[in-house]
Design a protein around this motif. Structure first.
Motif, PDB file in Angstrom:
ATOM      1  N   MET A   1       2.265  -0.429   1.886  1.00 10.16           N
ATOM      2  CA  MET A   1       1.264  -0.740   0.853  1.00 10.16           C
ATOM      3  C   MET A   1      -0.174   0.212   1.181  1.00 10.16           C
ATOM      4  O   MET A   1      -0.513   0.073   2.211  1.00 10.16           O
ATOM      5  N   SER A   2      -0.623   0.845   0.147  1.00 10.60           N
ATOM      6  CA  SER A   2      -1.845   1.411   0.477  1.00 10.60           C
ATOM      7  C   SER A   2      -3.153   0.966  -0.324  1.00 10.60           C
ATOM      8  O   SER A   2      -3.125   0.589  -1.376  1.00 10.60           O
ATOM      9  N   ARG A  15      -3.897 -10.124   4.081  1.00 11.07           N
ATOM     10  CA  ARG A  15      -3.099 -11.177   3.721  1.00 11.07           C
ATOM     11  C   ARG A  15      -2.096 -10.639   2.502  1.00 11.07           C
ATOM     12  O   ARG A  15      -0.857 -10.953   2.300  1.00 11.07           O
ATOM     13  N   LEU A  16      -2.741  -9.929   1.762  1.00  9.30           N
ATOM     14  CA  LEU A  16      -1.949  -9.345   0.293  1.00  9.30           C
ATOM     15  C   LEU A  16      -0.866  -8.484   0.948  1.00  9.30           C
ATOM     16  O   LEU A  16       0.322  -8.530   0.331  1.00  9.30           O
ATOM     17  N   ALA A  21       4.923  -7.236   1.588  1.00 12.48           N
ATOM     18  CA  ALA A  21       5.990  -6.906   2.542  1.00 12.48           C
ATOM     19  C   ALA A  21       7.152  -7.958   2.788  1.00 12.48           C
ATOM     20  O   ALA A  21       8.161  -7.591   3.111  1.00 12.48           O
ATOM     21  N   ASN A  22       6.649  -9.008   3.050  1.00 10.40           N
ATOM     22  CA  ASN A  22       7.392 -10.421   3.272  1.00 10.40           C
ATOM     23  C   ASN A  22       8.132 -10.919   2.130  1.00 10.40           C
ATOM     24  O   ASN A  22       8.854 -11.759   2.426  1.00 10.40           O
ATOM     25  N   ALA A  49       1.983  -2.461  -5.005  1.00 14.09           N
ATOM     26  CA  ALA A  49       3.146  -2.781  -3.783  1.00 14.09           C
ATOM     27  C   ALA A  49       4.237  -3.759  -4.255  1.00 14.09           C
ATOM     28  O   ALA A  49       5.228  -3.708  -3.958  1.00 14.09           O
ATOM     29  N   LEU A  50       4.000  -4.808  -5.209  1.00 14.81           N
ATOM     30  CA  LEU A  50       4.852  -5.720  -5.526  1.00 14.81           C
ATOM     31  C   LEU A  50       6.158  -5.169  -6.289  1.00 14.81           C
ATOM     32  O   LEU A  50       7.136  -5.534  -6.583  1.00 14.81           O
TER      33      LEU A  50
END
Length: 236
Positions: A1-2, A15-16, A21-22, A49-50
């Motif tokens: 994630m960038s 946190r985000l 990622a998880n 990212a999502l």
């Protein structure tokens, strides 16, 4: 994630990033904080990212997007139309993300329409409400979302941004920006505003001396620069 290009908010970004990622992202978030401090850029990076970069699965909910005209506030018609999309499965990604810029403009009816999704969210849907005033949202909405509060950036971060962007960081611009990258950008690109701020600050600094003519100079500047009222108050 960038999070490239997003200054500060390291803990929030951490946190985000972990949530994306998880696979532990909540169905709804409220990103709240002042203008120009990075919450919109962070929300877009999180949405990217999502959805693994699937632009087709990221929707920015506005009246214009859903063809609702002549409405200043985010209307119930818009939210109802968005709600149909929320129950439509993603095109390419595992998730669909819905960004609500200026979520505080939602009418009570619009918020109640959105609440139905909050109560029974589709497993693939993530809603990001962006607002400068979280308390403009109904308590029932706030209680069903994760609130992420963005604080004004430290002066050191604003100074670093200006130095990297413009090669120099004017101390007046840094101070007046009050932790906002957008405000710092505007001040740095408008030299006349910074010059006015410096002039006004010099007059104010004379208040501690015996020369009381500065009182009248302050009044004169306020009369002359009515369009820059916010800048003058910021200097004070």
């Amino acid at each position: 994630m960038s999070f490239d290009g997003i200054y500060g908010h390291e803990e929030i970004k951490k946190r985000l990033s972990a949530a994306a990622a998880n696979g532990t992202a909540s169905h709804a978030y409220i990103f709240c904080g002042g203008a120009g401090i990075g919450k919109t850029m962070t929300a877009r990076a999180f949405a990217d990212a999502l959805t693994d970069g699937s632009g087709a699965d990221v929707i920015v909910v506005t009246n214009a997007y859903y063809g609702v005209k002549d409405k200043a506030a985010l209307s119930v018609e818009t939210v109802r139309a968005a709600r149909v999309d929320m129950y439509t499965k993603p095109y390419l990604a595992d998730r669909r993300v819905f960004l609500f810029p200026e979520a505080e403009t939602m009418t009570a009816g619009a918020q109640n329409a959105l609440l139905k999704v909050f109560e029974e969210p589709p497993p693939y849907c993530v809603i990001l409400l962006l607002t400068q005033n979280e308390y403009a949202l109904l308590p029932t909405v706030r209680s069903r979302a994760v609130t992420v509060r963005f604080s004004p950036l430290p002066d050191a971060t604003v100074r670093r941004y200006l130095t990297e962007r413009y090669g120099v960081a004017d101390s007046v611009a840094v101070g007046l920006a009050a932790g906002s990258i957008a405000a710092a950008d505007e001040l740095a690109s408008q030299g006349e505003t910074t010059a006015l701020a410096r002039e006004f600050a010099a007059v104010l600094q004379r208040f501690s001396g015996a020369d009381k003519r500065c009182v009248y100079e302050v009044i004169a500047i306020f009369e002359r620069e009515k369009a820059q009222f916010d800048v003058l108050l910021g200097v004070m």
